[in-house]
Design a protein around this motif. Sequence first.
Motif, PDB file in Angstrom:
ATOM      1  N   TYR A  61      54.995 -48.026  91.810  1.00 46.75           N
ATOM      2  CA  TYR A  61      54.987 -46.559  91.801  1.00 46.75           C
ATOM      3  C   TYR A  61      55.295 -45.960  90.430  1.00 46.75           C
ATOM      4  O   TYR A  61      55.261 -44.745  90.273  1.00 46.75           O
ATOM      5  CB  TYR A  61      56.000 -46.018  92.811  1.00 46.75           C
ATOM      6  N   VAL A  62      55.600 -46.795  89.441  1.00 43.05           N
ATOM      7  CA  VAL A  62      56.066 -46.281  88.160  1.00 43.05           C
ATOM      8  C   VAL A  62      55.010 -45.455  87.436  1.00 43.05           C
ATOM      9  O   VAL A  62      55.334 -44.605  86.595  1.00 43.05           O
ATOM     10  CB  VAL A  62      56.551 -47.444  87.264  1.00 43.05           C
ATOM     11  N   ALA A  63      53.732 -45.669  87.753  1.00 38.56           N
ATOM     12  CA  ALA A  63      52.678 -44.911  87.076  1.00 38.56           C
ATOM     13  C   ALA A  63      52.815 -43.413  87.284  1.00 38.56           C
ATOM     14  O   ALA A  63      52.367 -42.624  86.450  1.00 38.56           O
ATOM     15  CB  ALA A  63      51.301 -45.377  87.543  1.00 38.56           C
ATOM     16  N   TRP A  64      53.433 -43.012  88.382  1.00 38.02           N
ATOM     17  CA  TRP A  64      53.625 -41.581  88.601  1.00 38.02           C
ATOM     18  C   TRP A  64      54.525 -40.973  87.528  1.00 38.02           C
ATOM     19  O   TRP A  64      54.385 -39.799  87.190  1.00 38.02           O
ATOM     20  CB  TRP A  64      54.218 -41.334  89.990  1.00 38.02           C
ATOM     21  N   LEU A  65      55.431 -41.773  86.983  1.00 36.30           N
ATOM     22  CA  LEU A  65      56.283 -41.283  85.911  1.00 36.30           C
ATOM     23  C   LEU A  65      55.560 -41.258  84.574  1.00 36.30           C
ATOM     24  O   LEU A  65      55.911 -40.491  83.680  1.00 36.30           O
ATOM     25  CB  LEU A  65      57.534 -42.167  85.796  1.00 36.30           C
ATOM     26  N   VAL A  66      54.548 -42.108  84.426  1.00 38.20           N
ATOM     27  CA  VAL A  66      53.856 -42.252  83.144  1.00 38.20           C
ATOM     28  C   VAL A  66      52.673 -41.298  83.024  1.00 38.20           C
ATOM     29  O   VAL A  66      52.532 -40.584  82.024  1.00 38.20           O
ATOM     30  CB  VAL A  66      53.396 -43.710  82.945  1.00 38.20           C
ATOM     31  N   ILE A  67      51.805 -41.274  84.037  1.00 31.00           N
ATOM     32  CA  ILE A  67      50.590 -40.446  83.950  1.00 31.00           C
ATOM     33  C   ILE A  67      50.493 -39.442  85.103  1.00 31.00           C
ATOM     34  O   ILE A  67      49.436 -38.828  85.301  1.00 31.00           O
ATOM     35  CB  ILE A  67      49.316 -41.321  83.913  1.00 31.00           C
ATOM     36  N   GLY A  68      51.570 -39.288  85.852  1.00 32.94           N
ATOM     37  CA  GLY A  68      51.523 -38.384  86.999  1.00 32.94           C
ATOM     38  C   GLY A  68      51.095 -36.979  86.645  1.00 32.94           C
ATOM     39  O   GLY A  68      50.261 -36.373  87.324  1.00 32.94           O
ATOM     40  N   LEU A  69      51.650 -36.424  85.572  1.00 29.33           N
ATOM     41  CA  LEU A  69      51.283 -35.064  85.172  1.00 29.33           C
ATOM     42  C   LEU A  69      49.897 -34.980  84.542  1.00 29.33           C
ATOM     43  O   LEU A  69      49.084 -34.131  84.933  1.00 29.33           O
ATOM     44  CB  LEU A  69      52.347 -34.503  84.218  1.00 29.33           C
ATOM     45  N   ILE A  85      36.137 -44.116  93.257  1.00 29.09           N
ATOM     46  CA  ILE A  85      35.457 -45.415  93.242  1.00 29.09           C
ATOM     47  C   ILE A  85      36.015 -46.303  92.127  1.00 29.09           C
ATOM     48  O   ILE A  85      36.279 -47.498  92.318  1.00 29.09           O
ATOM     49  CB  ILE A  85      33.942 -45.223  93.082  1.00 29.09           C
ATOM     50  N   GLY A  86      36.193 -45.727  90.932  1.00 31.61           N
ATOM     51  CA  GLY A  86      36.745 -46.496  89.826  1.00 31.61           C
ATOM     52  C   GLY A  86      38.132 -47.031  90.133  1.00 31.61           C
ATOM     53  O   GLY A  86      38.461 -48.185  89.803  1.00 31.61           O
ATOM     54  N   ALA A  87      38.945 -46.215  90.786  1.00 28.65           N
ATOM     55  CA  ALA A  87      40.290 -46.660  91.150  1.00 28.65           C
ATOM     56  C   ALA A  87      40.235 -47.793  92.160  1.00 28.65           C
ATOM     57  O   ALA A  87      41.010 -48.762  92.082  1.00 28.65           O
ATOM     58  CB  ALA A  87      41.091 -45.489  91.713  1.00 28.65           C
ATOM     59  N   ASP A  88      39.325 -47.701  93.125  1.00 27.24           N
ATOM     60  CA  ASP A  88      39.176 -48.778  94.110  1.00 27.24           C
ATOM     61  C   ASP A  88      38.802 -50.104  93.445  1.00 27.24           C
ATOM     62  O   ASP A  88      39.353 -51.163  93.768  1.00 27.24           O
ATOM     63  CB  ASP A  88      38.100 -48.404  95.135  1.00 27.24           C
ATOM     64  N   LEU A  89      37.854 -50.065  92.516  1.00 23.04           N
ATOM     65  CA  LEU A  89      37.413 -51.297  91.853  1.00 23.04           C
ATOM     66  C   LEU A  89      38.523 -51.899  90.999  1.00 23.04           C
ATOM     67  O   LEU A  89      38.684 -53.137  90.946  1.00 23.04           O
ATOM     68  CB  LEU A  89      36.175 -51.008  90.993  1.00 23.04           C
ATOM     69  N   ALA A  90      39.302 -51.060  90.336  1.00 26.80           N
ATOM     70  CA  ALA A  90      40.422 -51.570  89.533  1.00 26.80           C
ATOM     71  C   ALA A  90      41.461 -52.231  90.419  1.00 26.80           C
ATOM     72  O   ALA A  90      42.000 -53.301  90.078  1.00 26.80           O
ATOM     73  CB  ALA A  90      41.048 -50.414  88.739  1.00 26.80           C
ATOM     74  N   ARG A  91      41.755 -51.633  91.576  1.00 28.94           N
ATOM     75  CA  ARG A  91      42.732 -52.218  92.487  1.00 28.94           C
ATOM     76  C   ARG A  91      42.240 -53.545  93.060  1.00 28.94           C
ATOM     77  O   ARG A  91      43.014 -54.494  93.203  1.00 28.94           O
ATOM     78  CB  ARG A  91      43.052 -51.231  93.612  1.00 28.94           C
ATOM     79  N   ALA A  92      40.951 -53.613  93.380  1.00 26.84           N
ATOM     80  CA  ALA A  92      40.394 -54.857  93.916  1.00 26.84           C
ATOM     81  C   ALA A  92      40.509 -55.988  92.902  1.00 26.84           C
ATOM     82  O   ALA A  92      40.873 -57.128  93.244  1.00 26.84           O
ATOM     83  CB  ALA A  92      38.937 -54.648  94.317  1.00 26.84           C
ATOM     84  N   ALA A  93      40.203 -55.704  91.642  1.00 28.37           N
ATOM     85  CA  ALA A  93      40.273 -56.731  90.599  1.00 28.37           C
ATOM     86  C   ALA A  93      41.716 -57.209  90.390  1.00 28.37           C
ATOM     87  O   ALA A  93      41.973 -58.415  90.245  1.00 28.37           O
ATOM     88  CB  ALA A  93      39.700 -56.183  89.298  1.00 28.37           C
ATOM     89  N   ALA A  94      42.662 -56.259  90.363  1.00 29.63           N
ATOM     90  CA  ALA A  94      44.059 -56.626  90.125  1.00 29.63           C
ATOM     91  C   ALA A  94      44.609 -57.484  91.255  1.00 29.63           C
ATOM     92  O   ALA A  94      45.197 -58.557  91.041  1.00 29.63           O
ATOM     93  CB  ALA A  94      44.903 -55.372  89.953  1.00 29.63           C
ATOM     94  N   ALA A 116      51.116 -55.073  90.312  1.00 25.25           N
ATOM     95  CA  ALA A 116      51.664 -53.860  90.909  1.00 25.25           C
ATOM     96  C   ALA A 116      51.501 -52.666  89.973  1.00 25.25           C
ATOM     97  O   ALA A 116      51.253 -51.540  90.419  1.00 25.25           O
ATOM     98  CB  ALA A 116      53.138 -54.068  91.260  1.00 25.25           C
ATOM     99  N   LEU A 117      51.615 -52.894  88.664  1.00 24.93           N
ATOM    100  CA  LEU A 117      51.439 -51.818  87.688  1.00 24.93           C
ATOM    101  C   LEU A 117      50.000 -51.310  87.672  1.00 24.93           C
ATOM    102  O   LEU A 117      49.755 -50.096  87.665  1.00 24.93           O
ATOM    103  CB  LEU A 117      51.836 -52.300  86.291  1.00 24.93           C
ATOM    104  N   VAL A 118      49.035 -52.231  87.646  1.00 24.29           N
ATOM    105  CA  VAL A 118      47.628 -51.825  87.636  1.00 24.29           C
ATOM    106  C   VAL A 118      47.293 -51.041  88.901  1.00 24.29           C
ATOM    107  O   VAL A 118      46.654 -49.985  88.852  1.00 24.29           O
ATOM    108  CB  VAL A 118      46.709 -53.055  87.512  1.00 24.29           C
ATOM    109  N   VAL A 119      47.728 -51.571  90.037  1.00 23.74           N
ATOM    110  CA  VAL A 119      47.492 -50.882  91.305  1.00 23.74           C
ATOM    111  C   VAL A 119      48.156 -49.504  91.288  1.00 23.74           C
ATOM    112  O   VAL A 119      47.606 -48.521  91.778  1.00 23.74           O
ATOM    113  CB  VAL A 119      48.004 -51.722  92.489  1.00 23.74           C
ATOM    114  N   SER A 120      49.343 -49.443  90.695  1.00 25.74           N
ATOM    115  CA  SER A 120      50.077 -48.178  90.620  1.00 25.74           C
ATOM    116  C   SER A 120      49.291 -47.136  89.830  1.00 25.74           C
ATOM    117  O   SER A 120      49.144 -45.985  90.277  1.00 25.74           O
ATOM    118  CB  SER A 120      51.440 -48.417  89.966  1.00 25.74           C
TER     119      SER A 120
END
Length: 426
Positions: A61-69, A85-94, A116-120
């Motif tokens: 969940y840390v990505a919300w602190l980094v790029i949330g805004l 779609i891009g987010a789905d493909l990145a999560r599948a690869a990770a 977990a970071l990539v998925v986040s």
Amino acid sequence: MELTMTPQQVRSRPGVFWTWWAAGTTSAAGSAVGAVALPLTALTVLDAGPFEMGLIAAAGYVAWLVIGLPAGVLVQRLPLRGAQIGADLARAAAVGSVPLAWWFGWLSVAQLVAVALVVSFANVIFDVANATFLPEIVEREQLQARNSLVSATHAATQLGGPSAGGLFVQLLGPVVTVLVDAASYLVSAVLLRTLPARGGRVRGQDGGPTWGLIREGWRFVVRHPVMGPGMWTATAVNFVCGAQLAVYPLYLVRELHAPAALVGLLLAVEGVGSLIGAALTPRITRRLGSARALVWAGCTTVAGAALIPAGTGWAAYAAFAAGNVVFAGGVVVLSVTTRTYRQIASPPELLPRVMATVRFVSWGAIPVGGLVAGALAGALGGRVTLWLFAVAVCAAPTVLVLSPVRHLRDLTDFGPVRRTIDADDD
């Protein structure tokens, strides 16, 4: 050839909503299985300790602190469908890299944290785009019902996913079970690809300096007498949710000595509470009013959190299950009610930034809660840590009681309600 439609055509076709719903449901079901498989991989394959478990939970969940805004501005400038779609493909690869690394003997806790970071980070883009996309395909009068349906579906995946995940882990092992999660993201991407192409921009301030747009969204939320308290309430609840994510597997496996199948079952009962909460939210808000329902739901989360670490032996399993049901039910009522209000009351040009701001703050509390809980559990144990966070969640109803929300019956009683969708935007 790309299929494009006007906003009116999109909202008039029920099939668009159901395809969007099916995509989200598929990925959520796989994620629910992965939520059991990934921590059990860390525990049983890599023998991770309490702090490492907290680190993995926080990384999710840390990505919300980094790029949330910035995500709100980014999503506003991207095609909504393409971003998802891009987010789905990145999560599948990770996620798919986990069984591959295990096969070659390279798997480590560090890789699980990286996955977990990539998925986040992908989750941030997907969730902001997803929440912004719903008002574009659903009329305002249907938003409450559709949000309740989405939450009910999420609850159903929480109910069935962890149980299936625990069973798959028991039969196949945790690493192989992770493949189910990867496959679900691919299916989601295929379904989203069939939706009409829509631009991510909305009418209004979609240009200008990025940080200026971010500040505008931030000021709108934190200065709003209803959205502001709602955001801080969600932050208190999510801080505790982050702690639970980190401590639950440790508490169940190391302190209650539950086998993998039972761990999946006990984690799945959260879905029962979420399903009940989602089903009852429209009725509760009609009877009590949406503002009063928020205060009631905040108190419910306190009662549930206090019940979770109670008891010993089989009584502890029963208390854990019952507390999870009560806590999750209260959380869903809070979530559906505040999310619907934001979609209704936010100006169209601010909606992506409003969603991003709220999730930056409230979801950013999840990794903080996970790290704090991981550190505390190593020194005090899982049960004591869960008791401490049961006290912390008292902040949720307290914020509401101390805000203008306490004077309202319905959230929309505060000032005029702005339409989320303009009939002629494109």
